[in-house]
Design an enzyme around this catalytic site. Structure first.
Site, mmCIF file in Angstrom:
data_model
loop_
_atom_site.group_PDB
_atom_site.id
_atom_site.type_symbol
_atom_site.label_atom_id
_atom_site.label_comp_id
_atom_site.label_asym_id
_atom_site.label_seq_id
_atom_site.Cartn_x
_atom_site.Cartn_y
_atom_site.Cartn_z
ATOM 1 N N HIS A 320 28.784 -11.131 64.691
ATOM 2 C CA HIS A 320 30.087 -11.675 65.056
ATOM 3 C C HIS A 320 30.618 -12.691 64.050
ATOM 4 C CE1 HIS A 320 29.296 -9.808 68.979
ATOM 5 N NE2 HIS A 320 30.594 -9.890 69.166
ATOM 6 N N GLY A 321 29.767 -13.239 63.229
ATOM 7 C CA GLY A 321 30.272 -14.182 62.242
ATOM 8 C C GLY A 321 29.166 -14.936 61.535
#
Length: 465
Positions: A320-321
């Protein structure tokens, strides 16, 4: 270019649909591919080269896997494909994150490249990887037509933020698909519902979340405000992402594709395990099929299962990041899923349904706070506010926001459950018949268009994943 923009709605989409249906069937993939490349290049013309490289790279890998007979050769191609795809993803998404942490730990001064993350790279990388893995496993045959394969990878409805579409799901529709007026009609209705989720609900409540988040350190912050902001983001990310998925599925129907569902009312869940069966389904099943099961799943003993879960949720968070809050978020859910699988689910069966629902929602909301606070200082400050450290219980601004937005919260609660669908079905079949979706579509568009003309706040939360 985003789906909820006037450029897309008034120019790009109508032009693409007209050209698509004006062409003979054998040229429609060409139209879709050109339109998809233009769609992507509109925002990042340079990074289109990365997507095209991934397309050609895995097309060639698939062809080689199709003719290679020896096991060592097939494994070599698979390793090259996986390493190549993950190498590109790592370079653009995680290189600076790694260097920054090395600098902090070792006191070095390696320079950061500060490259912009190509839009949608995590999604189309996972799609091309799943293709080569499935070809290696013998679940699908390699696509020999490079145009068809490029259409699959670059297909603009799901290119930017999913759902993650596997080749085996649409392999037959890539070559030949049926279009009908009824399918387009249903696609339009689904697209407009997603557009309404995004523009009317997600954008409106998201603006309040940002206002509350930015009030950290001011007299407006309180325990009530912090929890109100957490609930706001909980609704924003659901309506933002599920709205995008609805739009993608609706657009797919426009062009003859059937994409898999990505959400099944996740906030109705009565356990964290159930929540992750309902939320971002295409990502969850991807990690299950290509990471968890290959690692051994639950087949090699309880401790190996724990290790496999740990790897999956570490990677899920990191996917996700490139930030520690996402890693913490992944580990947060690993802990809950581990506890539930080991003993808690057995005890929860004795709980009343409302208590299981409250338990799930409480920890889902807390999880979204970890997700939303993209630096550790903000996460620390916001967490302290939620438990009352250094802030009052209530503030005038929090009470004002709660009262002002109460009608919207009621709408959000109803719209995030299956209640709205059940009511819609009754109204549709008992009073308005088949005209009900038309009325709903027109009503949503009548609300959305003025909001798009007037407002500038129109982010898509999953665009940079």
């Amino acid at each position: 270019m985003v789906f909820s923009s006037l450029i897309f709605l008034c120019y790009f989409l109508p032009a693409t649909v007209i050209l698509y249906y004006a062409c003979p069937a054998k040229f429609r993939n060409v139209v879709l591919l050109i339109a998809s490349l233009f769609f992507y290049a509109w925002g990042e013309p340079v990074y289109i080269c990365i997507m095209l490289f991934s397309t050609v790279f895995d097309y060639i890998n698939g062809r080689i896997l199709g003719i290679a007979k020896r096991l060592w050769a097939r494994r070599t191609v698979l390793v090259v494909s996986i390493c190549g795809n993950l190498g590109i993803l790592f370079f653009f998404k995680y290189r600076d994150f790694l260097v920054e942490n090395i600098n902090n730990i070792a006191g070095t001064d390696f320079s950061l490249m500060q490259l912009a993350l190509p839009i949608g790279i995590s999604f189309y990388t996972f799609q091309t990887m799943s293709y080569t893995i499935d070809v290696y496993r013998g679940k699908i045959k390699p696509q020999k037509n490079v145009l068809h394969f490029a259409t699959y990878v670059c297909l603009f409805p799901q290119l930017i933020a999913g759902p993650i579409v596997r080749y085996k799901t649409i392999q037959h529709e890539i070559a030949t698909r049926k279009n009908s007026f009824f399918m387009c009609y249903r696609g339009l209705n689904r697209f407009v519902i997603g557009l309404g989720k995004k523009v009317i609900l997600a954008n409106t409540i998201g603006a309040l979340w940002e206002e509350i988040r930015d009030s950290i350190g001011t007299s407006d912050m309180s325990v009530l405000a912090a929890w109100l902001g957490a609930v706001c983001f909980t609704f924003q990310i659901y309506f933002d992402f599920s709205g995008y998925s609805d739009m993608a599925i609706g657009l797919g129907k426009f062009f003859g594709f059937h994409f898999t569902e990505n959400f099944k009312y996740p906030y109705e869940s009565k356990s964290i395990t159930e929540f992750w069966r309902r939320w971002h389904i295409s990502m969850g099943t991807w990690f299950r099929d290509y990471v968890y099961i290959p690692l051994g799943g639950n087949r090699k003993g309880p401790w190996r299962q724990v290790f496999n879960l740990l790897i999956v949720w570490f990677l899920t968070g990191l996917w996700h990041g490139a930030s520690w809050n996402f890693v913490i978020w992944g580990m947060y859910y690993f802990v809950f899923l581990f506890i539930e699988k080991k003993f808690l689910l057995r005890f929860m069966k004795k709980w009343p349904g409302w208590l299981r629902h409250v338990y799930s929602l409480l920890f889902i909301v807390i999880g979204w706070v970890i997700f939303a606070c993209d630096n550790m200082d903000l996460l620390g400050s916001y967490s302290k506010a939620m438990i009352g450290i250094g802030v009052p219980i209530v503030s005038d601004m929090a009470i004002y926001d709660l009262i002002s937005y109460a009608p919207l919260f009621i709408v959000l609660i109803i719209a995030s459950t299956s209640l709205a669908m059940r009511i819609g079905r009754r109204v549709r079949y008992r009073r308005f018949g088949r005209i009900a979706p038309v009325i709903i579509t027109i009503a949503i568009l009548a609300l959305v268009i003025p909001m798009l003309i007037r407002d500038t706040y129109n982010p898509f939360l999953y665009f940079r994943f």
